[in-house]
Design a protein around this motif. Structure first.
Motif, short mmCIF file in Angstrom:
data_model
loop_
_atom_site.label_atom_id
_atom_site.label_comp_id
_atom_site.label_asym_id
_atom_site.label_seq_id
_atom_site.Cartn_x
_atom_site.Cartn_y
_atom_site.Cartn_z
N PHE A 97 0.81 -1.22 0.00
CA PHE A 97 0.00 0.00 0.00
C PHE A 97 0.84 1.27 0.00
O PHE A 97 0.39 2.32 -0.43
N TYR A 102 3.22 2.28 -1.72
CA TYR A 102 3.54 2.87 -3.03
C TYR A 102 2.68 4.10 -3.31
O TYR A 102 3.07 5.02 -4.03
N ALA A 103 1.47 4.12 -2.73
CA ALA A 103 0.50 5.19 -3.05
C ALA A 103 0.68 6.43 -2.17
O ALA A 103 -0.01 7.42 -2.37
N PRO A 109 3.01 9.58 -4.14
CA PRO A 109 2.29 10.25 -5.23
C PRO A 109 1.09 11.08 -4.75
O PRO A 109 0.63 11.98 -5.45
N ALA A 110 0.57 10.77 -3.55
CA ALA A 110 -0.59 11.52 -3.05
C ALA A 110 -0.17 12.87 -2.46
O ALA A 110 -1.02 13.71 -2.18
N PHE A 165 -4.46 9.67 -0.62
CA PHE A 165 -3.83 8.35 -0.40
C PHE A 165 -4.91 7.30 -0.10
O PHE A 165 -4.95 6.23 -0.72
N ALA A 203 -6.95 6.50 -3.11
CA ALA A 203 -6.23 5.63 -4.06
C ALA A 203 -6.37 4.16 -3.67
O ALA A 203 -6.38 3.29 -4.54
N LEU A 204 -6.52 3.91 -2.38
CA LEU A 204 -6.64 2.52 -1.92
C LEU A 204 -8.07 2.01 -1.90
O LEU A 204 -8.30 0.81 -1.84
#
Ligand SMILES: [Zn+2]
Length: 296
Positions: free
Chosen positions: A200, A202-203, A206-207, A286, A289-290
């Motif tokens: 998780f 990885y996100a 970028p957030a 974030f 994104a999940l």
């Protein structure tokens, strides 16, 4: 005319920024007010804070409830603690494992005529959690998202341990723990994530953006070295440890160190509200994104 246009544009921008911050500001002001008297676990004043958080979850359209537990308050003395829990269900046909967002709402209470407002620690995490609940309430979610405002963290993570024991760990993908989100002028947020959370994390980066950066660590020792806090055990320093202990992966977000930490100077007016709003937007991005599905 140009000047007028610019003025109108400027007013719109101010209005937008002011609007974006209104609820965060109100929530932070209320939770740090003298009426809440530093939100000491076991005090009468903290019940006011629990009620306020319950009301705010309800206003955002979530079903909220209190979860009561006992904690050791001193020599042979037991106190009553109350977590406030609210859930946004998965609302698409195929659901993935759940997320649990946590933020402790208790602080140090008062001593004599002085009280500890605990604006950064951790009214900031609570108001961001409420904001995230509001933002996600109207979305299509492919995960159940449970929010828990924990009590008795300062006494020894009691509320989080109690709550974590009620979960089925295999059904929870990740705990996201928010504790102290009022960023300093360095504009950095530190994230300690367990190795089990690697699918998780990885996100996270970028957030965020170049204005506020999130620095992710998977080792509490490396984080302590980076923050020059050799005596702080960041794994056990906040509620994420309770989730880790029952086998739930975690990602803990915080600013690391604050010179006003655990002093009466941890006040409302020390918090940069526009930045706290930005932090909330980034952490929401974030979590989205999940968990958020595109509309069909
Ligand atoms: Zn804290």
């Amino acid at each position: 005319m140009l000047r007028l246009k610019i003025s109108i544009l400027w007013l719109c921008c101010i209005a937008a920024v002011a609007h974006a911050n209104t609820q965060l500001e109100t929530d932070l002001k209320v939770l740090t007010s003298p009426e809440h008297a530093g939100r000491g676990s076991g005090s009468i004043a903290i019940n006011e804070s629990a009620r306020y958080i319950h009301t705010r979850f309800s206003e955002a359209g979530l079903d909220a409830y209190y979860q009561s537990f006992r904690f050791r308050q001193g020599f042979g003395k037991l106190g009553h603690g109350h977590n406030v829990v609210a859930t946004l269900p998965c609302n698409v046909p195929v659901c993935h494992k759940a997320l649990v967002i946590s933020a402790h709402y208790d602080h140090l209470g008062s001593r004599g005529s002085r009280y500890y407002p605990g604006a950064n620690d951790n009214a900031s995490g609570v108001v961001v959690m409420l904001d995230i609940a509001q933002r996600l309430a109207s979305r299509l979610r492919h995960r159940e998202i449970t929010f828990v405002a924990t009590d008795a963290e300062e006494k020894g993570l009691y509320g989080a341990h109690f709550f974590a024991a009620t979960l089925t760990p295999s059904q929870v993908a990740l705990n996201i723990n928010l504790d102290m989100l009022a960023v300093s002028p360095k504009n950095r947020l530190y994230v300690l994530a367990s190795k089990q959370a690697s699918e998780f994390t990885y996100a996270i980066e970028p957030a965020f953006d170049s204005q506020i950066r999130a620095l992710v660590y998977t080792s509490a020792t490396s984080l302590a070295r980076r923050l020059d806090t050799p005596r702080v055990d960041w794994l056990r320093a906040s509620d994420h440890y309770a989730f880790h202990k029952v086998g739930i992966p975690f990602a803990y977000f915080g600013v690391g160190i604050d010179p006003n930490h655990h002093t009466p100077k941890d006040q409302f007016d020390k918090v940069d509200l526009p930045k706290l709003n930005q932090v909330s937007e980034h952490i929401s991005a974030f979590i989205s994104a999940l968990s958020v599905s595109a509309a069909p």
